[in-house]
Design a protein around this motif. Structure first.
Motif, PDB file in Angstrom:
ATOM      1  N   LYS A  13       0.849  -1.195   0.000  1.00 21.51           N
ATOM      2  CA  LYS A  13       0.000   0.000   0.000  1.00 21.51           C
ATOM      3  C   LYS A  13       0.881   1.240   0.000  1.00 21.51           C
ATOM      4  O   LYS A  13       1.733   1.397   0.879  1.00 21.51           O
ATOM      5  N   TYR A  15       0.464   5.398  -0.307  1.00 19.54           N
ATOM      6  CA  TYR A  15      -0.468   6.515  -0.309  1.00 19.54           C
ATOM      7  C   TYR A  15       0.287   7.833  -0.446  1.00 19.54           C
ATOM      8  O   TYR A  15       1.453   7.943  -0.061  1.00 19.54           O
ATOM      9  N   LYS A  24      -4.790   6.958  -2.658  1.00 21.65           N
ATOM     10  CA  LYS A  24      -4.350   5.573  -2.498  1.00 21.65           C
ATOM     11  C   LYS A  24      -3.887   5.042  -3.853  1.00 21.65           C
ATOM     12  O   LYS A  24      -4.611   4.355  -4.564  1.00 21.65           O
ATOM     13  N   ALA A  25      -2.639   5.398  -4.205  1.00 24.85           N
ATOM     14  CA  ALA A  25      -2.113   5.066  -5.529  1.00 24.85           C
ATOM     15  C   ALA A  25      -1.931   3.563  -5.706  1.00 24.85           C
ATOM     16  O   ALA A  25      -2.173   3.013  -6.785  1.00 24.85           O
ATOM     17  N   VAL A  26      -1.472   2.890  -4.653  1.00 26.69           N
ATOM     18  CA  VAL A  26      -1.342   1.432  -4.641  1.00 26.69           C
ATOM     19  C   VAL A  26      -2.031   0.962  -3.363  1.00 26.69           C
ATOM     20  O   VAL A  26      -1.671   1.388  -2.270  1.00 26.69           O
ATOM     21  N   ASP A  27      -3.015   0.089  -3.515  1.00 26.40           N
ATOM     22  CA  ASP A  27      -3.901  -0.190  -2.386  1.00 26.40           C
ATOM     23  C   ASP A  27      -4.075  -1.689  -2.142  1.00 26.40           C
ATOM     24  O   ASP A  27      -5.145  -2.252  -2.323  1.00 26.40           O
ATOM     25  N   GLY A  48      -1.102   2.731 -11.032  1.00 25.09           N
ATOM     26  CA  GLY A  48      -0.218   2.393  -9.917  1.00 25.09           C
ATOM     27  C   GLY A  48       0.954   1.505 -10.272  1.00 25.09           C
ATOM     28  O   GLY A  48       1.705   1.086  -9.385  1.00 25.09           O
ATOM     29  N   SER A  52       4.316   1.222  -7.858  1.00 27.07           N
ATOM     30  CA  SER A  52       4.664  -0.081  -7.271  1.00 27.07           C
ATOM     31  C   SER A  52       6.136  -0.395  -7.490  1.00 27.07           C
ATOM     32  O   SER A  52       6.836  -0.831  -6.569  1.00 27.07           O
ATOM     33  N   GLY A 234      -5.035   1.026  -8.654  1.00 27.66           N
ATOM     34  CA  GLY A 234      -4.226   0.690  -7.499  1.00 27.66           C
ATOM     35  C   GLY A 234      -4.384  -0.712  -6.965  1.00 27.66           C
ATOM     36  O   GLY A 234      -3.820  -1.039  -5.913  1.00 27.66           O
ATOM     37  N   PRO A 281      -7.327   8.607  -7.537  1.00 24.77           N
ATOM     38  CA  PRO A 281      -6.965   7.759  -6.383  1.00 24.77           C
ATOM     39  C   PRO A 281      -7.356   8.350  -5.041  1.00 24.77           C
ATOM     40  O   PRO A 281      -7.394   7.631  -4.041  1.00 24.77           O
TER      41      PRO A 281
END
Length: 331
Positions: A13, A15, A24-27, A48, A52, A234, A281
């Motif tokens: 994750k 943010y 929340k770009a990668v969630d 994302g 990542s 994400g 996001p």
């Protein structure tokens, strides 16, 4: 048979604190790369993928970015727990990255030979004579003609394809076990794209390294990937082998990506498109983030976040609606 895992990303994750709120770009992204394997992360811009990849190597500025959770294991070590000094030892030596636009990644005031030499001396401390010999071999390996002369050139003296080959030479300088290639062919014309992809394939076969390739273009990955992960907003929405993704896509987003490929349409037909755009996001819709653009949407999709469903043989997709349809069809 799946190769032994080299890189394992678990529930990552990432943010960003913005004026509009927490983005929340990668969630909660999870994926793995096996030894000697080519794995592709696919999705539209803004889903994302690059965040990542940059998180794996600790290349995101913190703040505004923050690692809100997850683990990144490389050969059993959690890279997110390493001190910066230890992480710098991993970067370049064990994991290297080829960035999207080489002209902005190469320093315009230093020769390409100097920039490759810096990678070698930083991690291995070899003398100038050995370093020069290795630079010549590297440039020759990536298809740069007259490497003894070219190593004296500055980035602006080279074409786009040559600059990308230099970036690949830099990534290979310390014989890493994993290369992360972030859209390595986006800025190149079709002919040069094919040359760069073939180069990656040849180098991988010669050196046995693993490749994590990031792209928005599914047609790019068809001939190079072993496995594909499809990202959207994400999260991972589908994962499987190349055959599974191209022959039997299970998530509506993956289906839309494949249908939009020019080769899937008869001559004269309009290209298929996915309506709408990737959500902000910082303001994702409730339920399935793809539901505002999905042709199969049902009321449950608007409120319930979907879990991954195993369609068969580790072919996973985050769509219980399509899972239920396939079960009915196969009954």
């Amino acid at each position: 048979m799946t190769p032994d895992p080299l890189l394992i990303v678990k529930d990552l994750k990432v943010y960003f604190d913005t004026d509009q709120g927490m983005a929340k770009a990668v969630d909660g992204v999870s994926f793995r790369v096996g030894q000697g394997e080519t794995v592709c992360l696919v999705g539209e811009s803004g889903c994302g993928k690059t965040v990542s990849a940059l998180s794996i190597l600790g290349l995101l500025p913190q703040p505004p970015a923050q690692i809100a959770g997850g683990k990144v294991f490389f050969k059993g070590r959690d890279l997110l727990e390493l001190e910066q000094k230890d992480l710098r030892e991993v970067r370049g030596r064990e994991i290297s990255m080829v960035f999207q636009e080489p002209m902005t990644s190469l320093n315009p005031v230093f020769t390409i030979g100097h920039q490759i030499e810096e990678v070698i001396t930083t991690h291995e401390g070899v003398d100038q004579i050995e370093s020069r010999q290795r630079i010549i071999r590297l440039l020759n390996d990536v298809g740069i003609a007259s490497p003894e002369e070219r190593m004296q050139d500055y980035p602006h003296n080279l074409s786009g394809g040559q600059r990308q080959r230099v970036m690949i030479a830099m990534a290979l300088a310390c014989s890493p076990e994993l290369i992360i290639a972030d859209e390595p062919t986006t800025a190149l014309d079709v002919t040069i794209q094919a040359q760069i992809l073939n180069l990656f394939k040849e180098l991988q076969e010669d050196r046995g390294m693993a490749i994590l390739q990031i792209t928005h273009d599914l047609s790019v990955v068809a001939g190079v990937a072993d496995r594909i992960y499809v990202m959207y907003a994400g999260i991972m929405v589908e994962e499987g082998s190349v055959w599974q993704i191209f022959r039997e896509p299970c998530h509506p987003y993956t289906m839309g990506l494949l249908e939009s490929l020019p080769g899937r349409r008869a001559k004269g037909q309009d290209l298929a498109t996915i309506p709408g755009a990737v959500p902000d996001p910082a303001n994702k819709p409730p339920g399935c983030p793809f539901h505002p653009r999905c042709r199969y949407v049902q009321e449950s999709c608007r409120v319930q976040f979907p879990e991954m469903c195993d369609f068969s043989d580790r072919h996973l997709a985050r769509c219980p609606i399509m899972y239920a349809k396939r079960k009915v069809q196969s009954a």
